[in-house]
Design a protein around this motif. Sequence first.
Motif, PDB file in Angstrom:
ATOM      1  N   PRO A  80       3.896  68.797  10.029  1.00 39.49           N
ATOM      2  CA  PRO A  80       2.910  68.183   9.115  1.00 39.49           C
ATOM      3  C   PRO A  80       2.049  69.190   8.369  1.00 39.49           C
ATOM      4  O   PRO A  80       1.879  69.073   7.145  1.00 39.49           O
ATOM      5  N   THR A  81       1.505  70.192   9.069  1.00 37.94           N
ATOM      6  CA  THR A  81       0.665  71.174   8.375  1.00 37.94           C
ATOM      7  C   THR A  81       1.503  72.105   7.510  1.00 37.94           C
ATOM      8  O   THR A  81       1.043  72.554   6.459  1.00 37.94           O
ATOM      9  N   MET A  82       2.738  72.380   7.924  1.00 32.24           N
ATOM     10  CA  MET A  82       3.610  73.219   7.096  1.00 32.24           C
ATOM     11  C   MET A  82       3.903  72.543   5.762  1.00 32.24           C
ATOM     12  O   MET A  82       3.808  73.155   4.700  1.00 32.24           O
ATOM     13  N   PHE A  83       4.255  71.252   5.817  1.00 29.81           N
ATOM     14  CA  PHE A  83       4.509  70.525   4.576  1.00 29.81           C
ATOM     15  C   PHE A  83       3.232  70.381   3.751  1.00 29.81           C
ATOM     16  O   PHE A  83       3.277  70.384   2.516  1.00 29.81           O
ATOM     17  N   GLY A  84       2.083  70.237   4.433  1.00 25.00           N
ATOM     18  CA  GLY A  84       0.816  70.165   3.714  1.00 25.00           C
ATOM     19  C   GLY A  84       0.558  71.427   2.910  1.00 25.00           C
ATOM     20  O   GLY A  84       0.120  71.374   1.751  1.00 25.00           O
ATOM     21  N   VAL A  85       0.854  72.577   3.513  1.00 24.55           N
ATOM     22  CA  VAL A  85       0.644  73.858   2.832  1.00 24.55           C
ATOM     23  C   VAL A  85       1.647  74.048   1.700  1.00 24.55           C
ATOM     24  O   VAL A  85       1.276  74.411   0.566  1.00 24.55           O
ATOM     25  N   PHE A  86       2.927  73.786   1.965  1.00 26.06           N
ATOM     26  CA  PHE A  86       3.970  74.092   0.982  1.00 26.06           C
ATOM     27  C   PHE A  86       4.089  73.044  -0.128  1.00 26.06           C
ATOM     28  O   PHE A  86       4.486  73.374  -1.244  1.00 26.06           O
ATOM     29  N   TRP A  87       3.782  71.784   0.174  1.00 26.12           N
ATOM     30  CA  TRP A  87       3.927  70.735  -0.834  1.00 26.12           C
ATOM     31  C   TRP A  87       2.632  70.477  -1.607  1.00 26.12           C
ATOM     32  O   TRP A  87       2.669  70.217  -2.795  1.00 26.12           O
ATOM     33  N   PHE A  88       1.507  70.482  -0.895  1.00 31.88           N
ATOM     34  CA  PHE A  88       0.247  70.077  -1.517  1.00 31.88           C
ATOM     35  C   PHE A  88      -0.795  71.201  -1.557  1.00 31.88           C
ATOM     36  O   PHE A  88      -1.930  70.959  -1.960  1.00 31.88           O
ATOM     37  N   HIS A  89      -0.419  72.395  -1.090  1.00 34.40           N
ATOM     38  CA  HIS A  89      -1.345  73.526  -1.029  1.00 34.40           C
ATOM     39  C   HIS A  89      -2.607  73.154  -0.238  1.00 34.40           C
ATOM     40  O   HIS A  89      -3.700  73.623  -0.556  1.00 34.40           O
ATOM     41  N   ALA A  90      -2.426  72.296   0.746  1.00 31.03           N
ATOM     42  CA  ALA A  90      -3.548  71.826   1.573  1.00 31.03           C
ATOM     43  C   ALA A  90      -3.704  72.772   2.769  1.00 31.03           C
ATOM     44  O   ALA A  90      -3.085  72.581   3.810  1.00 31.03           O
ATOM     45  N   ARG A  91      -4.525  73.779   2.586  1.00 32.31           N
ATOM     46  CA  ARG A  91      -4.694  74.797   3.627  1.00 32.31           C
ATOM     47  C   ARG A  91      -5.781  74.433   4.634  1.00 32.31           C
ATOM     48  O   ARG A  91      -5.800  74.960   5.739  1.00 32.31           O
ATOM     49  N   ASP A  92      -6.680  73.588   4.256  1.00 36.18           N
ATOM     50  CA  ASP A  92      -7.854  73.294   5.087  1.00 36.18           C
ATOM     51  C   ASP A  92      -7.471  72.445   6.294  1.00 36.18           C
ATOM     52  O   ASP A  92      -6.769  71.446   6.158  1.00 36.18           O
ATOM     53  N   ILE A  93      -7.944  72.838   7.470  1.00 38.77           N
ATOM     54  CA  ILE A  93      -7.738  72.063   8.685  1.00 38.77           C
ATOM     55  C   ILE A  93      -8.998  72.152   9.528  1.00 38.77           C
ATOM     56  O   ILE A  93      -9.605  73.214   9.639  1.00 38.77           O
ATOM     57  N   PHE A 179       0.309  76.908  10.705  1.00 38.94           N
ATOM     58  CA  PHE A 179       0.044  76.088  11.890  1.00 38.94           C
ATOM     59  C   PHE A 179      -0.865  76.897  12.801  1.00 38.94           C
ATOM     60  O   PHE A 179      -1.085  78.096  12.580  1.00 38.94           O
ATOM     61  N   CYS A 180      -1.398  76.263  13.815  1.00 42.46           N
ATOM     62  CA  CYS A 180      -2.398  76.887  14.682  1.00 42.46           C
ATOM     63  C   CYS A 180      -1.771  77.376  15.991  1.00 42.46           C
ATOM     64  O   CYS A 180      -1.109  76.588  16.691  1.00 42.46           O
ATOM     65  N   LEU A 181      -1.989  78.639  16.317  1.00 38.57           N
ATOM     66  CA  LEU A 181      -1.538  79.229  17.563  1.00 38.57           C
ATOM     67  C   LEU A 181      -2.730  79.851  18.289  1.00 38.57           C
ATOM     68  O   LEU A 181      -3.695  80.283  17.654  1.00 38.57           O
ATOM     69  N   HIS A 182      -2.651  79.903  19.610  1.00 41.05           N
ATOM     70  CA  HIS A 182      -3.764  80.396  20.428  1.00 41.05           C
ATOM     71  C   HIS A 182      -4.153  81.820  20.049  1.00 41.05           C
ATOM     72  O   HIS A 182      -5.332  82.130  19.823  1.00 41.05           O
ATOM     73  N   GLN A 183      -3.187  82.715  19.968  1.00 41.50           N
ATOM     74  CA  GLN A 183      -3.469  84.119  19.689  1.00 41.50           C
ATOM     75  C   GLN A 183      -4.049  84.311  18.292  1.00 41.50           C
ATOM     76  O   GLN A 183      -4.807  85.251  18.042  1.00 41.50           O
ATOM     77  N   ASP A 184      -3.706  83.409  17.372  1.00 35.53           N
ATOM     78  CA  ASP A 184      -4.226  83.493  16.018  1.00 35.53           C
ATOM     79  C   ASP A 184      -5.678  83.021  15.958  1.00 35.53           C
ATOM     80  O   ASP A 184      -6.514  83.604  15.274  1.00 35.53           O
ATOM     81  N   LEU A 185      -5.980  81.961  16.692  1.00 33.52           N
ATOM     82  CA  LEU A 185      -7.353  81.460  16.745  1.00 33.52           C
ATOM     83  C   LEU A 185      -8.288  82.480  17.385  1.00 33.52           C
ATOM     84  O   LEU A 185      -9.428  82.654  16.946  1.00 33.52           O
TER      85      LEU A 185
END
Length: 313
Positions: A80-93, A179-185
């Motif tokens: 869902p977040t991948m398609f949000g970024v690539f289709w709608f440029h929706a980066r905010d979460i 997408f969100c990963l522990h090490q990235d957060l």
Amino acid sequence: MSVFNSSALYPRFLLTGFSGLESSYGLISLPIFFVYTTSVAGNITILFIIRNEPSLHQPMYFFLSMLALTDLGLSTTTLPTMFGVFWFHARDISFNACLVQMYFIHVFSIVELAVLLAMAFDRLVAIREPLRYSAILTNDVIIGIGSAIAGRALALVFPAAFLLKRLQYRHVNILSYPFCLHQDLIKTTVSSHRVSSIYGLMVVICSMGLDSVLLILSYILILGTVLRIASKTERVKALNTCVSHICAVLTFYTPMIGLSMIRRYGHNASPIVHVLMANVYLLVPPLMNPIVYSVKTKQIRDRILKKFKQQKV
């Protein structure tokens, strides 16, 4: 930038796709969409075939069903977040949404390796104790194994999410992936994250580290048993029952090792490489597992072909 305590005010996070290629996101999303639809269709087909074929109601296929369900969960959590970024440029979460996604991505990743370990145990019992196979791996035992796998993953990852929620972040935080990963957060925090880092390492050791050792041990025992079989034909037959599982294990470990190497030694590599490896790590196993088992497992392959023939008629 101002600093927030996340227990009071939740910060914003910005997901990142392939930096510098924003104008090509529509084209980039096509193979991702193809991989997603193929993996979902493949895993649903595996579940449908096993559910509707009484002859496949055996331990090996029950574990395969668990693997298919896990792959569906991993794909559904990530895409869902991948398609949000690539289709709608929706980066905010939002922070809470990010935590939920992170939680389930890591839960399903831990479950996937544990299921692969359970499948290795299944092959070990089938080869070492063929006459007692059904008596050892009863339905109750399989349900117990599945419940233990899910319960361990859920319990291990929950404190990690809780610890992250107690840390401090900037008002706006840029993540490295779509997408969100522990090490990235953890990298976005401005307060001490030592406890969270130590706990994250403990989770890796107690789940993937332990399961990897047990997986290797299982195949050492399998190989030892096979080498003691007198007939060459029977040895080959026994090993052939493990081919699909070995392919699934390699499909899981190869992207994971590649991603770990990039993180550890690829400091000078392009951010695009990091994002690509992370996408491969999360997308390839759910895609390849149903393909491998459909091609390499005769019982699954024959029943899929039978269903297609029935539809044509």
